[in-house]
Design a protein around this motif. Structure first.
Motif, PDB file in Angstrom:
ATOM      1  N   LEU A   1      60.347   1.738  -3.925  1.00  0.00           N
ATOM      2  CA  LEU A   1      61.696   1.568  -4.467  1.00  0.00           C
ATOM      3  C   LEU A   1      62.186   2.872  -5.070  1.00  0.00           C
ATOM      4  CD1 LEU A   1      61.206  -1.797  -6.417  1.00  0.00           C
ATOM      5  CD2 LEU A   1      62.109  -1.510  -4.098  1.00  0.00           C
TER       6      LEU A   1
ATOM      7  N   ILE B   1      62.365  -4.437 -13.543  1.00  0.00           N
ATOM      8  CA  ILE B   1      61.616  -3.987 -12.372  1.00  0.00           C
ATOM      9  C   ILE B   1      60.230  -4.615 -12.340  1.00  0.00           C
ATOM     10  CG2 ILE B   1      60.707  -1.987 -11.136  1.00  0.00           C
ATOM     11  CD1 ILE B   1      62.788  -0.275 -12.569  1.00  0.00           C
TER      12      ILE B   1
ATOM     13  N   ILE C   1      57.520   3.336  -7.452  1.00  0.00           N
ATOM     14  CA  ILE C   1      58.813   3.081  -8.071  1.00  0.00           C
ATOM     15  C   ILE C   1      59.370   4.385  -8.625  1.00  0.00           C
ATOM     16  CG2 ILE C   1      60.049   1.645  -9.729  1.00  0.00           C
ATOM     17  CD1 ILE C   1      57.346   0.037  -9.919  1.00  0.00           C
TER      18      ILE C   1
ATOM     19  N   TYR D   1      62.684   5.870 -10.721  1.00  0.00           N
ATOM     20  CA  TYR D   1      63.865   5.474 -11.488  1.00  0.00           C
ATOM     21  C   TYR D   1      64.186   6.554 -12.518  1.00  0.00           C
ATOM     22  CZ  TYR D   1      60.288   4.044 -14.856  1.00  0.00           C
ATOM     23  OH  TYR D   1      59.210   4.029 -15.707  1.00  0.00           O
TER      24      TYR D   1
END
Length: 244
Positions: free
Chosen positions: A144, A156, A171, A173
């Motif tokens: 992601l 999340i 992930i 972010y």
């Protein structure tokens, strides 16, 4: 192959390719994106059309760098007829996610999906599909890359815990510079089966032990950097690689 003038003989090369066994042709296809396979081989002859369109061999789909209208054609002619064959699906722009995963329940038709890569995805779209991902029997890798700033990390990680087959998670972010990260609460979740977890983004120090406790099968953990709460310490601790 060159002819006597030193030019490439296309017909001869095509003949050589056509004499290859189906198994060898499928091995060649594995090195190519399905978009290129479709455009390059489907119109050669009836045999190649059958190999491209009606095979049961798993395929990988990457979002081609094309306009929205061309991607809609790609989706209609390639993705939809082959949902049951796709084992790797990579979507790298917002309109691709909107087209391929709308409505969200359509992801359940991707019964062979093993790896899902969602690049530049919004939290809104992510929340819509997370519930459906729980029911994919073979999904073991999830990558992601969030498009906007993340307000709450629980949004999340709470959803990742719901994926029962997941072995690999990556992930990426961002948070705002002036944002104070609150802790991530794992206590209400069962243990996750993830073995490799890569976090490209700030992670609160006071949640690290809790994370390790709820990921008992973790073999590899990489965190971009761990941040202390502003209440405790304003210092940012750089952590490149953790193993458990």
């Amino acid at each position: 192959m060159l002819n006597y003038n030193g030019n490439i003989n296309i017909e001869s090369n095509r003949s050589i390719l056509e004499h290859l066994a189906n198994e060898m042709i499928y091995e060649i296809f594995e090195f190519l994106d399905y978009y290129d396979v479709y455009n390059g081989f489907c119109s050669l002859n009836q045999r190649f059309q059958y190999l491209v369109l009606y095979s049961s061999v798993p395929i990988k789909i990457n979002t081609p760098a094309v306009s929205k209208s061309k991607f809609q054609d790609y989706h209609r002619n390639i993705v939809i007829p082959n949902k049951h064959r796709i084992n790797i699906l990579s979507l790298s722009n917002p309109f691709a996610v909107d087209i391929v995963l709308s409505p969200p329940r359509i992801i359940l038709d991707f019964v062979c999906l093993e790896t899902l890569i969602l690049d530049n995805i919004s939290m809104e779209n992510l929340k819509k599909i997370f519930y459906e991902l729980m029911f994919l029997p073979n999904l073991h890798s999830l990558v992601l890359n969030l498009a906007e700033y993340v307000q709450n990390l629980n949004d999340i990680f709470s959803n990742i815990f719901c994926l029962p087959k997941l072995k690999y998670g990556k992930i990426t972010y961002r948070i705002r510079i002036d944002q104070d990260l609150s802790g991530v609460y794992f206590s209400r979740f069962h243990c996750s089966p993830i073995e490799t977890l890569i976090i490209n983004g700030p992670f609160p120090n006071d949640s690290l032990n809790n994370l390790l406790y709820h990921f008992p099968k973790l073999h590899h953990l990489s965190i971009n950097y761990v941040t202390a709460s502003r209440v405790e310490n304003s210092e940012t601790h750089a952590t490149s690689l953790l193993k458990h």
